[in-house]
Design an enzyme around this catalytic site. Sequence first.
Site, PDB file in Angstrom:
ATOM      1  N   ILE A   1       0.809  -1.230   0.000  1.00  0.00           N
ATOM      2  CA  ILE A   1       0.000   0.000   0.000  1.00  0.00           C
ATOM      3  C   ILE A   1       0.841   1.280   0.000  1.00  0.00           C
ATOM      4  CG2 ILE A   1      -2.017  -1.126   1.035  1.00  0.00           C
ATOM      5  CD1 ILE A   1      -1.272   0.415   3.689  1.00  0.00           C
TER       6      ILE A   1
ATOM      7  N   TYR B   1       3.652   4.742  17.071  1.00  0.00           N
ATOM      8  CA  TYR B   1       2.600   3.936  16.441  1.00  0.00           C
ATOM      9  C   TYR B   1       1.246   4.661  16.515  1.00  0.00           C
ATOM     10  CZ  TYR B   1      -0.953   0.226  16.148  1.00  0.00           C
ATOM     11  OH  TYR B   1      -2.077  -0.515  15.836  1.00  0.00           O
TER      12      TYR B   1
ATOM     13  N   LYS C   1      -1.009   6.131  13.410  1.00  0.00           N
ATOM     14  CA  LYS C   1      -2.376   5.653  13.145  1.00  0.00           C
ATOM     15  C   LYS C   1      -3.350   6.839  13.119  1.00  0.00           C
ATOM     16  CE  LYS C   1      -3.647   1.959  12.719  1.00  0.00           C
ATOM     17  NZ  LYS C   1      -3.801   1.122  11.493  1.00  0.00           N
TER      18      LYS C   1
HETATM   19  N1  LIG Z   1      -3.156  -6.275  16.867  1.00  0.00           N
HETATM   20  C1  LIG Z   1      -3.707  -5.431  17.747  1.00  0.00           C
HETATM   21  O1  LIG Z   1      -3.703  -5.665  18.951  1.00  0.00           O
HETATM   22  C2  LIG Z   1      -4.389  -4.195  17.237  1.00  0.00           C
HETATM   23  C3  LIG Z   1      -4.973  -3.318  18.169  1.00  0.00           C
HETATM   24  C4  LIG Z   1      -5.611  -2.175  17.708  1.00  0.00           C
HETATM   25  C5  LIG Z   1      -5.659  -1.919  16.361  1.00  0.00           C
HETATM   26  N2  LIG Z   1      -5.073  -2.770  15.475  1.00  0.00           N
HETATM   27  C6  LIG Z   1      -5.146  -2.448  14.055  1.00  0.00           C
HETATM   28  O2  LIG Z   1      -5.810  -3.519  13.415  1.00  0.00           O
HETATM   29  C7  LIG Z   1      -5.331  -3.656  12.074  1.00  0.00           C
HETATM   30  C8  LIG Z   1      -4.981  -5.107  11.815  1.00  0.00           C
HETATM   31  O3  LIG Z   1      -3.987  -5.500  12.731  1.00  0.00           O
HETATM   32  P1  LIG Z   1      -3.416  -6.974  12.767  1.00  0.00           P
HETATM   33  O4  LIG Z   1      -3.405  -7.417  14.169  1.00  0.00           O
HETATM   34  O5  LIG Z   1      -4.079  -7.805  11.733  1.00  0.00           O
HETATM   35  O6  LIG Z   1      -1.901  -6.682  12.323  1.00  0.00           O
HETATM   36  P2  LIG Z   1      -0.821  -7.649  11.688  1.00  0.00           P
HETATM   37  O7  LIG Z   1      -1.109  -9.054  12.057  1.00  0.00           O
HETATM   38  O8  LIG Z   1       0.505  -7.065  12.017  1.00  0.00           O
HETATM   39  O9  LIG Z   1      -1.076  -7.529  10.120  1.00  0.00           O
HETATM   40  C9  LIG Z   1      -0.717  -6.401   9.401  1.00  0.00           C
HETATM   41  C10 LIG Z   1      -0.472  -6.828   7.995  1.00  0.00           C
HETATM   42  O10 LIG Z   1      -0.117  -5.669   7.232  1.00  0.00           O
HETATM   43  C11 LIG Z   1       0.816  -6.081   6.271  1.00  0.00           C
HETATM   44  N3  LIG Z   1       1.593  -4.960   5.765  1.00  0.00           N
HETATM   45  C12 LIG Z   1       2.617  -4.302   6.356  1.00  0.00           C
HETATM   46  N4  LIG Z   1       3.089  -3.361   5.528  1.00  0.00           N
HETATM   47  C13 LIG Z   1       2.350  -3.422   4.392  1.00  0.00           C
HETATM   48  C14 LIG Z   1       2.360  -2.719   3.177  1.00  0.00           C
HETATM   49  N5  LIG Z   1       3.234  -1.736   2.935  1.00  0.00           N
HETATM   50  N6  LIG Z   1       1.447  -3.046   2.234  1.00  0.00           N
HETATM   51  C15 LIG Z   1       0.567  -4.050   2.441  1.00  0.00           C
HETATM   52  N7  LIG Z   1       0.507  -4.767   3.566  1.00  0.00           N
HETATM   53  C16 LIG Z   1       1.401  -4.446   4.534  1.00  0.00           C
HETATM   54  C17 LIG Z   1       1.698  -7.084   6.978  1.00  0.00           C
HETATM   55  O11 LIG Z   1       2.290  -7.904   6.006  1.00  0.00           O
HETATM   56  P3  LIG Z   1       3.794  -8.437   6.193  1.00  0.00           P
HETATM   57  O12 LIG Z   1       3.739  -9.309   7.399  1.00  0.00           O
HETATM   58  O13 LIG Z   1       4.055  -9.167   4.921  1.00  0.00           O
HETATM   59  O14 LIG Z   1       4.634  -7.226   6.398  1.00  0.00           O
HETATM   60  C18 LIG Z   1       0.684  -7.837   7.834  1.00  0.00           C
HETATM   61  O15 LIG Z   1       0.245  -8.990   7.169  1.00  0.00           O
HETATM   62  C19 LIG Z   1      -4.175  -2.672  11.942  1.00  0.00           C
HETATM   63  O16 LIG Z   1      -4.652  -1.487  11.346  1.00  0.00           O
HETATM   64  C20 LIG Z   1      -3.796  -2.363  13.381  1.00  0.00           C
HETATM   65  O17 LIG Z   1      -3.221  -1.076  13.496  1.00  0.00           O
HETATM   66  C21 LIG Z   1      -4.446  -3.906  15.890  1.00  0.00           C
END
Ligand SMILES: NC(=O)c1ccc[n+]([C@@H]2O[C@H](COP(=O)([O-])OP(=O)(O)OC[C@H]3O[C@@H](n4cnc5c(N)ncnc54)[C@H](OP(=O)(O)O)[C@@H]3O)[C@@H](O)[C@H]2O)c1
Length: 282
Positions: free
Chosen positions: A40, A128, A132
């Site tokens: 992205i 972070y 966001k």
């Molecule tokens: N996890 C939490 O506790 C939490 C809490 C609050 C909010 N959120 C939000 O929820 C959303 C989903 O989180 P999640 O837990 O699913 O996170 P995650 O498991 O870290 O997944 C994020 C994904 O984004 C991909 N990514 C990174 N850079 C990218 C790029 N330039 N282009 C395309 N894809 C890219 C990563 O791929 P690679 O691994 O290949 O880099 C990874 O698969 C995020 O917006 C996060 O900020 C998460």
Amino acid sequence: MRPVVLVTGANGQLGQSLRFVADKYSQIDFVFCDSKALDITLKVEIASVFNTIKPDFCINTAAYTAVDKAESEPDKATAINVTGAKNLAEACKEFKTKLIHVSTDFVFDGNAKTPYTEEAIPNPQSVYGQTKLDGEEAIQSILQDYFIVRTSWVYSQFGNNFMKTMLRLARERNELAVVDDQIGTPTHAVDLANVLVQIILYTSKNPEINTYGIYNFSNEGACSWFDFAQKIFEVNNIKIDLQPIPSSKYPTPAHRPRYSVLDKSKIKKTFDIEIKTWDETI
Ligand SMILES: NC(=O)c1ccc[n+]([C@@H]2O[C@H](COP(=O)([O-])OP(=O)(O)OC[C@H]3O[C@@H](n4cnc5c(N)ncnc54)[C@H](OP(=O)(O)O)[C@@H]3O)[C@@H](O)[C@H]2O)c1
């Protein structure tokens, strides 16, 4: 016509949870793109994917989520969480795609004593959280047809998360100390995935109703990380010496909110959603 839904970051925790629920929703055409298929931060890749599939909705789960590492990699976090979000918003504007972007409780400073509503003033205390929030603002400056869904403490059987870390540590150790002075709410990623799809179904069915904007979503209730760990071990029938500790005994590079419970009244009322409590989803 079946809405076409592009999911970015499809190999992340939420991306995999969306894949997991997708089969249930035969009325939607999902297209899942992991970071290799769609980076992205690269406008040219976004243009190519949007030109090919012409999505009606884009769920952006792609993010830089390494909260502590972001403190020493602000440029990388900004490229993904701000520029990436902006790039997607611009493509959504061009293709009349409705963007569903996922954000975080870390946009708040954690000084509140009652749940944060969508109107609460953000004040991020970490790189972070700041990236966001900047990503949210970039989207809002470009689009009107957007949903920003703030969530917290996401966990599931997929990807890396607190629950999986606790289960791994329990295999490696007999005792564990977990902070008990940060209060929030765990969110099961599969519940979040289902809610994001509910937003799409509702919006597709009721195009005349304007529901765009910011929403909070987590499971119901509140707990500390210690409470969450205790419940994880109880549910999994794991015996371990678990001790509560203050955050001061577990310093991390990034500052985390002391309190980040989200008020879910708006999402429940708008989309007629019932939410399970955090301790019944584990
Ligand atoms: N996890 C939490 O506790 C939490 C809490 C609050 C909010 N959120 C939000 O929820 C959303 C989903 O989180 P999640 O837990 O699913 O996170 P995650 O498991 O870290 O997944 C994020 C994904 O984004 C991909 N990514 C990174 N850079 C990218 C790029 N330039 N282009 C395309 N894809 C890219 C990563 O791929 P690679 O691994 O290949 O880099 C990874 O698969 C995020 O917006 C996060 O900020 C998460």
